[in-house]
Write a protein that holds these residues in place. Sequence first.
Motif, PDB file in Angstrom:
ATOM      1  N   PRO A  87     -80.317 -29.981 107.399  1.00 27.35           N
ATOM      2  CA  PRO A  87     -80.121 -31.428 107.261  1.00 27.35           C
ATOM      3  C   PRO A  87     -78.682 -31.716 106.853  1.00 27.35           C
ATOM      4  CG  PRO A  87     -81.255 -30.556 105.343  1.00 27.35           C
ATOM      5  CD  PRO A  87     -81.170 -29.432 106.326  1.00 27.35           C
ATOM      6  N   THR A  88     -78.197 -32.891 107.180  1.00 28.27           N
ATOM      7  CA  THR A  88     -76.845 -33.263 106.784  1.00 28.27           C
ATOM      8  C   THR A  88     -76.845 -33.789 105.352  1.00 28.27           C
ATOM      9  OG1 THR A  88     -77.072 -35.550 107.542  1.00 28.27           O
ATOM     10  CG2 THR A  88     -76.337 -33.906 109.168  1.00 28.27           C
ATOM     11  N   HIS A  89     -75.674 -33.757 104.742  1.00 29.93           N
ATOM     12  CA  HIS A  89     -75.553 -34.328 103.399  1.00 29.93           C
ATOM     13  C   HIS A  89     -75.887 -35.819 103.411  1.00 29.93           C
ATOM     14  CE1 HIS A  89     -73.194 -30.612 102.796  1.00 29.93           C
ATOM     15  NE2 HIS A  89     -73.516 -30.742 101.521  1.00 29.93           N
ATOM     16  N   ARG A  90     -75.515 -36.500 104.486  1.00 25.90           N
ATOM     17  CA  ARG A  90     -75.815 -37.934 104.595  1.00 25.90           C
ATOM     18  C   ARG A  90     -77.329 -38.160 104.635  1.00 25.90           C
ATOM     19  NH1 ARG A  90     -73.409 -42.596 103.605  1.00 25.90           N
ATOM     20  NH2 ARG A  90     -71.506 -41.906 104.678  1.00 25.90           N
ATOM     21  N   HIS A  91     -78.034 -37.330 105.374  1.00 25.57           N
ATOM     22  CA  HIS A  91     -79.493 -37.468 105.455  1.00 25.57           C
ATOM     23  C   HIS A  91     -80.134 -37.229 104.089  1.00 25.57           C
ATOM     24  CE1 HIS A  91     -83.558 -37.159 107.060  1.00 25.57           C
ATOM     25  NE2 HIS A  91     -83.705 -36.058 106.354  1.00 25.57           N
ATOM     26  N   ILE A  92     -79.673 -36.204 103.387  1.00 22.91           N
ATOM     27  CA  ILE A  92     -80.222 -35.917 102.058  1.00 22.91           C
ATOM     28  C   ILE A  92     -79.967 -37.087 101.115  1.00 22.91           C
ATOM     29  CG2 ILE A  92     -80.051 -34.428 100.029  1.00 22.91           C
ATOM     30  CD1 ILE A  92     -81.452 -33.112 102.382  1.00 22.91           C
ATOM     31  N   LEU A 116     -76.729 -32.398  90.724  1.00 24.02           N
ATOM     32  CA  LEU A 116     -75.296 -32.108  90.593  1.00 24.02           C
ATOM     33  C   LEU A 116     -74.783 -31.186  91.691  1.00 24.02           C
ATOM     34  CD1 LEU A 116     -74.926 -31.608  86.719  1.00 24.02           C
ATOM     35  CD2 LEU A 116     -74.594 -33.688  88.076  1.00 24.02           C
ATOM     36  N   GLY A 117     -75.638 -30.357  92.250  1.00 21.11           N
ATOM     37  CA  GLY A 117     -75.189 -29.392  93.254  1.00 21.11           C
ATOM     38  C   GLY A 117     -75.187 -29.897  94.681  1.00 21.11           C
ATOM     39  N   LEU A 118     -75.511 -31.167  94.889  1.00 24.06           N
ATOM     40  CA  LEU A 118     -75.641 -31.687  96.252  1.00 24.06           C
ATOM     41  C   LEU A 118     -74.406 -31.434  97.104  1.00 24.06           C
ATOM     42  CD1 LEU A 118     -77.018 -33.279  98.493  1.00 24.06           C
ATOM     43  CD2 LEU A 118     -76.286 -35.402  97.361  1.00 24.06           C
ATOM     44  N   PHE A 119     -73.229 -31.593  96.535  1.00 29.56           N
ATOM     45  CA  PHE A 119     -72.001 -31.475  97.325  1.00 29.56           C
ATOM     46  C   PHE A 119     -71.228 -30.191  97.023  1.00 29.56           C
ATOM     47  CE2 PHE A 119     -72.600 -36.186  97.065  1.00 29.56           C
ATOM     48  CZ  PHE A 119     -72.923 -36.371  98.410  1.00 29.56           C
ATOM     49  N   THR A 120     -71.900 -29.175  96.524  1.00 35.51           N
ATOM     50  CA  THR A 120     -71.250 -27.897  96.243  1.00 35.51           C
ATOM     51  C   THR A 120     -70.492 -27.402  97.470  1.00 35.51           C
ATOM     52  OG1 THR A 120     -72.888 -27.228  94.590  1.00 35.51           O
ATOM     53  CG2 THR A 120     -71.669 -25.463  95.683  1.00 35.51           C
ATOM     54  N   GLY A 121     -69.223 -27.011  97.255  1.00 32.45           N
ATOM     55  CA  GLY A 121     -68.398 -26.493  98.334  1.00 32.45           C
ATOM     56  C   GLY A 121     -67.596 -27.540  99.074  1.00 32.45           C
ATOM     57  N   LEU A 122     -67.848 -28.827  98.787  1.00 30.92           N
ATOM     58  CA  LEU A 122     -67.116 -29.898  99.457  1.00 30.92           C
ATOM     59  C   LEU A 122     -66.026 -30.456  98.557  1.00 30.92           C
ATOM     60  CD1 LEU A 122     -69.974 -31.986 101.144  1.00 30.92           C
ATOM     61  CD2 LEU A 122     -68.666 -30.076 102.099  1.00 30.92           C
ATOM     62  N   ALA A 163     -66.627 -32.573  95.062  1.00 30.03           N
ATOM     63  CA  ALA A 163     -67.851 -32.156  94.377  1.00 30.03           C
ATOM     64  C   ALA A 163     -67.716 -32.310  92.856  1.00 30.03           C
ATOM     65  CB  ALA A 163     -68.177 -30.707  94.729  1.00 30.03           C
ATOM     66  N   ARG A 164     -66.523 -32.036  92.335  1.00 30.47           N
ATOM     67  CA  ARG A 164     -66.314 -32.179  90.895  1.00 30.47           C
ATOM     68  C   ARG A 164     -66.418 -33.643  90.472  1.00 30.47           C
ATOM     69  NH1 ARG A 164     -60.854 -30.372  87.504  1.00 30.47           N
ATOM     70  NH2 ARG A 164     -61.679 -30.897  85.443  1.00 30.47           N
ATOM     71  N   LYS A 165     -65.874 -34.519  91.282  1.00 29.53           N
ATOM     72  CA  LYS A 165     -65.949 -35.957  90.979  1.00 29.53           C
ATOM     73  C   LYS A 165     -67.406 -36.407  90.951  1.00 29.53           C
ATOM     74  CE  LYS A 165     -64.229 -40.456  92.541  1.00 29.53           C
ATOM     75  NZ  LYS A 165     -63.368 -41.157  93.531  1.00 29.53           N
ATOM     76  N   TRP A 166     -68.200 -35.899  91.876  1.00 26.22           N
ATOM     77  CA  TRP A 166     -69.628 -36.215  91.924  1.00 26.22           C
ATOM     78  C   TRP A 166     -70.323 -35.772  90.645  1.00 26.22           C
ATOM     79  CZ3 TRP A 166     -73.715 -38.529  94.121  1.00 26.22           C
ATOM     80  CH2 TRP A 166     -74.974 -37.934  94.033  1.00 26.22           C
ATOM     81  N   ARG A 167     -70.047 -34.537  90.217  1.00 26.08           N
ATOM     82  CA  ARG A 167     -70.682 -34.008  89.013  1.00 26.08           C
ATOM     83  C   ARG A 167     -70.279 -34.810  87.775  1.00 26.08           C
ATOM     84  NH1 ARG A 167     -69.096 -29.112  91.496  1.00 26.08           N
ATOM     85  NH2 ARG A 167     -67.370 -28.883  90.015  1.00 26.08           N
ATOM     86  N   GLN A 168     -69.002 -35.159  87.711  1.00 28.80           N
ATOM     87  CA  GLN A 168     -68.525 -35.931  86.558  1.00 28.80           C
ATOM     88  C   GLN A 168     -69.162 -37.313  86.514  1.00 28.80           C
ATOM     89  OE1 GLN A 168     -64.275 -35.727  87.288  1.00 28.80           O
ATOM     90  NE2 GLN A 168     -63.999 -34.036  85.836  1.00 28.80           N
ATOM     91  N   ALA A 169     -69.350 -37.923  87.681  1.00 29.05           N
ATOM     92  CA  ALA A 169     -69.909 -39.278  87.741  1.00 29.05           C
ATOM     93  C   ALA A 169     -71.363 -39.305  87.293  1.00 29.05           C
ATOM     94  CB  ALA A 169     -69.774 -39.835  89.158  1.00 29.05           C
ATOM     95  N   LEU A 170     -72.069 -38.195  87.486  1.00 30.22           N
ATOM     96  CA  LEU A 170     -73.491 -38.151  87.149  1.00 30.22           C
ATOM     97  C   LEU A 170     -73.768 -37.565  85.772  1.00 30.22           C
ATOM     98  CD1 LEU A 170     -73.778 -38.851  90.158  1.00 30.22           C
ATOM     99  CD2 LEU A 170     -75.672 -37.212  90.276  1.00 30.22           C
ATOM    100  N   SER A 171     -72.788 -36.908  85.185  1.00 30.98           N
ATOM    101  CA  SER A 171     -73.023 -36.183  83.929  1.00 30.98           C
ATOM    102  C   SER A 171     -72.723 -37.038  82.703  1.00 30.98           C
ATOM    103  CB  SER A 171     -72.153 -34.924  83.880  1.00 30.98           C
ATOM    104  OG  SER A 171     -72.451 -34.060  84.954  1.00 30.98           O
ATOM    105  N   GLY A 172     -73.527 -36.840  81.669  1.00 31.23           N
ATOM    106  CA  GLY A 172     -73.255 -37.449  80.373  1.00 31.23           C
ATOM    107  C   GLY A 172     -73.409 -38.949  80.297  1.00 31.23           C
TER     108      GLY A 172
END
Length: 319
Positions: A248-253, A279-285, A288-297
């Motif tokens: 599946p694509t990231h967009r679909h997920i 948090l791991g949805l965009f691992t390798g892209l 990805a760090r910005k995504w993790r920071q936006a969702l954490s804490g």
Amino acid sequence: MKDKRISLAPMIDWTTTDFRHFARLFNPYIYLYTEMISTSAILKGDASYLLRYDDSQHPLVLQLGGSDPSQMAQCVKIADGMDYDEFNINVGCPSDRVQHNKIGACLMAEPKLVADMVRAMKDNTDKPITVKHRIGIDECDSYEFMRDFVGEVAQAGCTHFIAHARIAWLQGLSPKQNREIPPLRYDDVYCLKQDFPNLFIEINGGIDNLADIKTHLAHVDGVMVGRAFYHNPMLMGECCKLWGQSAPTHRHILESLCQQLLKQQDDNTNLANLSRHYLGLFTGLTGARKWRQALSGKSHLTVDDIRRVADEVLKINSL
């Protein structure tokens, strides 16, 4: 993939019902496992809450932690009415916290007791009873020790074994160290399949990419992956190729996840409490760090908040 399978390993605090719902978005075929749930928690606590799950999670396996055959049987009887697909006995956890209750890897030293649990559980369900174990414990680290353990338990009617390809040191190493320090011995698990060709043998431990999954499937019947699936869930998506389908694509997920979260938001669920699982949805892209920071804490998150940062990551990667 006929007669083969891929599984998401049971992990305490990680393979919760919320993560399992997320995991199913990536792959419709893999077997999902609950966290290990102790018999005492089910028999003395709120069993309905502990055992709850969404129907989309099938095929789903309940992993039980315990050492009393009658209690294991009672728990299976309760959970059997909730339509789990399989029941698994934890004979692999090396934690000090569970050893004093005779749960986990220490049970490898008592194959007759494990066999008794299998018999008692089989008397209360028609669903398969499986065992997840180590290849050895402490000084009992020979291949013959594991072979004899499996042979004894198989006589009780267990036909499916998941072998973590490391021994467990029950004293002196933490659970984390027990996942890293004892060397991996995949050949021991391969030998187990050769010695028990009629048993379903699944391998676990240190597996983190599709190429290695394919390699193992040439020797055994199944592959179980834990932290690699959690931290990089798209690896579950890549496994769709084993069934001749595209990942599946990231967009679909993202779209499927947001639909799911909108329902929970309407039920006044605080999405910030769930976000750690994504948090791991965009691992390798890139991003990805910005995504993790936006969702954490965060103390509060909305679906719009999640979609906004996800769209930014997708745009950066031209997805």
